[in-house]
Design a protein around this motif. Structure first.
Motif, PDB file in Angstrom:
ATOM      1  N   ILE A 107      29.015   2.286 -47.179  1.00 44.24           N
ATOM      2  CA  ILE A 107      28.748   1.593 -48.431  1.00 44.24           C
ATOM      3  C   ILE A 107      29.470   0.262 -48.438  1.00 44.24           C
ATOM      4  CG2 ILE A 107      28.459   3.737 -49.701  1.00 44.24           C
ATOM      5  CD1 ILE A 107      31.265   3.311 -50.843  1.00 44.24           C
ATOM      6  N   GLU A 108      29.017  -0.657 -49.286  1.00 45.02           N
ATOM      7  CA  GLU A 108      29.724  -1.926 -49.439  1.00 45.02           C
ATOM      8  C   GLU A 108      31.106  -1.657 -50.010  1.00 45.02           C
ATOM      9  OE1 GLU A 108      27.584  -4.709 -51.735  1.00 45.02           O
ATOM     10  OE2 GLU A 108      26.179  -5.211 -50.141  1.00 45.02           O
ATOM     11  N   SER A 109      32.086  -2.398 -49.520  1.00 41.57           N
ATOM     12  CA  SER A 109      33.463  -2.123 -49.911  1.00 41.57           C
ATOM     13  C   SER A 109      33.805  -2.646 -51.291  1.00 41.57           C
ATOM     14  CB  SER A 109      34.433  -2.715 -48.877  1.00 41.57           C
ATOM     15  OG  SER A 109      34.165  -4.084 -48.675  1.00 41.57           O
ATOM     16  N   THR A 110      33.156  -3.718 -51.714  1.00 40.22           N
ATOM     17  CA  THR A 110      33.401  -4.245 -53.057  1.00 40.22           C
ATOM     18  C   THR A 110      32.083  -4.717 -53.649  1.00 40.22           C
ATOM     19  OG1 THR A 110      33.932  -6.409 -52.113  1.00 40.22           O
ATOM     20  CG2 THR A 110      35.778  -4.986 -52.694  1.00 40.22           C
ATOM     21  N   PRO A 111      31.967  -4.716 -54.974  1.00 41.94           N
ATOM     22  CA  PRO A 111      30.746  -5.221 -55.596  1.00 41.94           C
ATOM     23  C   PRO A 111      30.608  -6.722 -55.377  1.00 41.94           C
ATOM     24  CG  PRO A 111      32.096  -3.969 -57.157  1.00 41.94           C
ATOM     25  CD  PRO A 111      32.933  -4.223 -55.945  1.00 41.94           C
ATOM     26  N   PHE A 112      29.382  -7.199 -55.207  1.00 40.56           N
ATOM     27  CA  PHE A 112      29.082  -8.628 -55.132  1.00 40.56           C
ATOM     28  C   PHE A 112      29.970  -9.365 -54.124  1.00 40.56           C
ATOM     29  CE2 PHE A 112      28.567  -7.607 -59.856  1.00 40.56           C
ATOM     30  CZ  PHE A 112      27.262  -7.170 -59.701  1.00 40.56           C
ATOM     31  N   PRO A 113      29.918  -9.008 -52.834  1.00 39.31           N
ATOM     32  CA  PRO A 113      30.819  -9.633 -51.870  1.00 39.31           C
ATOM     33  C   PRO A 113      30.520 -11.099 -51.598  1.00 39.31           C
ATOM     34  CG  PRO A 113      29.247  -8.229 -50.748  1.00 39.31           C
ATOM     35  CD  PRO A 113      29.057  -7.998 -52.213  1.00 39.31           C
ATOM     36  N   GLU A 114      29.275 -11.541 -51.838  1.00 41.13           N
ATOM     37  CA  GLU A 114      28.912 -12.921 -51.550  1.00 41.13           C
ATOM     38  C   GLU A 114      29.079 -13.797 -52.789  1.00 41.13           C
ATOM     39  OE1 GLU A 114      25.005 -13.092 -49.955  1.00 41.13           O
ATOM     40  OE2 GLU A 114      25.467 -11.842 -48.216  1.00 41.13           O
ATOM     41  N   ALA A 115      29.509 -15.052 -52.556  1.00 41.78           N
ATOM     42  CA  ALA A 115      29.648 -16.002 -53.659  1.00 41.78           C
ATOM     43  C   ALA A 115      28.264 -16.383 -54.177  1.00 41.78           C
ATOM     44  CB  ALA A 115      30.396 -17.243 -53.199  1.00 41.78           C
ATOM     45  N   VAL A 116      28.086 -16.371 -55.468  1.00 37.76           N
ATOM     46  CA  VAL A 116      26.802 -16.742 -56.065  1.00 37.76           C
ATOM     47  C   VAL A 116      26.905 -18.030 -56.861  1.00 37.76           C
ATOM     48  CG1 VAL A 116      25.969 -14.368 -56.150  1.00 37.76           C
ATOM     49  CG2 VAL A 116      27.236 -15.293 -58.090  1.00 37.76           C
ATOM     50  N   LEU A 117      28.093 -18.593 -56.941  1.00 33.94           N
ATOM     51  CA  LEU A 117      28.298 -19.884 -57.590  1.00 33.94           C
ATOM     52  C   LEU A 117      28.844 -20.872 -56.565  1.00 33.94           C
ATOM     53  CD1 LEU A 117      29.971 -18.916 -61.007  1.00 33.94           C
ATOM     54  CD2 LEU A 117      27.606 -19.617 -60.612  1.00 33.94           C
ATOM     55  N   ASP A 118      28.175 -22.001 -56.415  1.00 32.81           N
ATOM     56  CA  ASP A 118      28.669 -23.075 -55.565  1.00 32.81           C
ATOM     57  C   ASP A 118      29.643 -23.893 -56.401  1.00 32.81           C
ATOM     58  OD1 ASP A 118      29.164 -25.314 -54.045  1.00 32.81           O
ATOM     59  OD2 ASP A 118      27.053 -25.791 -53.660  1.00 32.81           O
TER      60      ASP A 118
END
Length: 315
Positions: free
Chosen positions: A2-13
């Protein structure tokens, strides 16, 4: 896995390079397409179950005195959010001692992250956490630590500058470790903090001290708080946790010890759980564990091997 943390990728530049350019913030604020998050006393203005991203025409003509205005970033592509790609987000952090604004839309209420984040999208979550972190920093760094002069904001709210000695000051983040402790029999050791309800259990955490590595801090904190020695550590992931200003570094820690000794200062009790035992205790309401947007929950579920079902979850 499973993914280790929620929302691992940045969605705000965050526009880190551009936001320091002269006139950047003025250009953003003059655009009719930018949206504003409003914060006060550690709470965000909400529109139902999501943050209220206000259009500029909703705001008062004059920014309330003492408001901290910070550029948060530009919404990235493919986020499945109501805000279009490329939307600039701006924070308005109102003074804590000001009255609640009378210009908020009907039905708007202020709420804390822990109380509302369960239904957040990635944009909601990252905007809230980022806004919380920078608002906390501005509130506690109004004066220069060198000479005591009042500092002024610069770089779209991501730097404070002292007009007297010219020093520059940037938002502070304190590293902290958080550890899911696993025994030789593959059970997990969870702790009950003295500030929690008696049936709430979670992972053990603590701040990294000066001159200390994250791994050294993890071994020290676990020995201090629950009295077991870690013989190995595996780094899993991290999570920004600005309550008030932490970066949580998550580990899976392994021990050969079988007896936990709570310090009775921070930790009231500690308990070993096998996987089936923990799931049954949670479903029965005997045990509460951390909420799903926390790295503590992610570490527990990393050990568990999947999602832990709670009472009320849909089948």
């Amino acid at each position: 896995m499973i993914e280790s943390t929620p929302f691992p990728e940045a969605v705000l530049d965050r526009q880190c390079e551009q936001r320091s350019e002269p006139g950047f913030m003025e250009k953003v604020l003059s655009s009719a397409s930018h949206r504003v998050m409003v914060f006060q006393r550690g709470q965000a203005l909400m529109a139902g179950s999501t943050p209220a991203f206000l259009a500029p025409e909703v705001l008062p003509d004059v920014t309330p005195e003492g408001t901290t205005v910070v550029y948060l970033g530009k919404v990235g592509p493919g986020q499945g959010h109501v805000l279009p790609q490329g939307t600039d987000l701006v924070l308005y952090a109102l003074p804590d001692d000001a009255d609640e604004p009378d210009w908020v839309p009907d039905g708007g209420t202020f709420a804390r992250f822990r109380d509302v984040a369960v239904n957040f999208t990635a944009v909601d979550e990252q905007a809230f956490v980022q806004a919380q972190a920078v608002a906390n920093w501005h509130a506690s760094h109004r004066h220069c630590p060198r000479c005591g002069s009042k500092t002024i904001m610069d770089a779209a709210g991501w730097m404070r500058r002292c007009p007297q000695d010219g020093s520059q000051h940037f938002p502070r983040t304190d590293p902290a470790v958080i550890v899911a402790i696993v025994g030789s029999d593959d059970r997990i050791l969870l702790a009950n903090n003295r500030q929690w309800e008696n049936n709430r259990y979670s992972t053990v955490a603590g701040f990294v001290e000066g001159g200390e590595s994250a791994e050294q801090a993890a071994v020290r904190e676990i020995a201090e708080e629950v009295g077991v020695h870690l013989h190995s550590l595996n780094y899993i992931s991290s999570q920004a946790w600005p309550f008030p200003q932490s970066l949580m570094l998550g580990f899976l820690g392994h021990t050969a010890d079988t007896v936990a000794v709570p310090d009775n200062v921070e930790v009231r009790g500690a308990r070993w759980f096998a996987r089936g035992e923990l799931q049954s205790a949670v479903l029965a309401g005997e045990v509460q564990i951390s909420h799903r947007l926390s790295i503590a929950r992610a570490l527990i579920e990393h050990w568990y091997g999947g999602a832990i079902v709670e009472p009320g979850d849909k089948a």
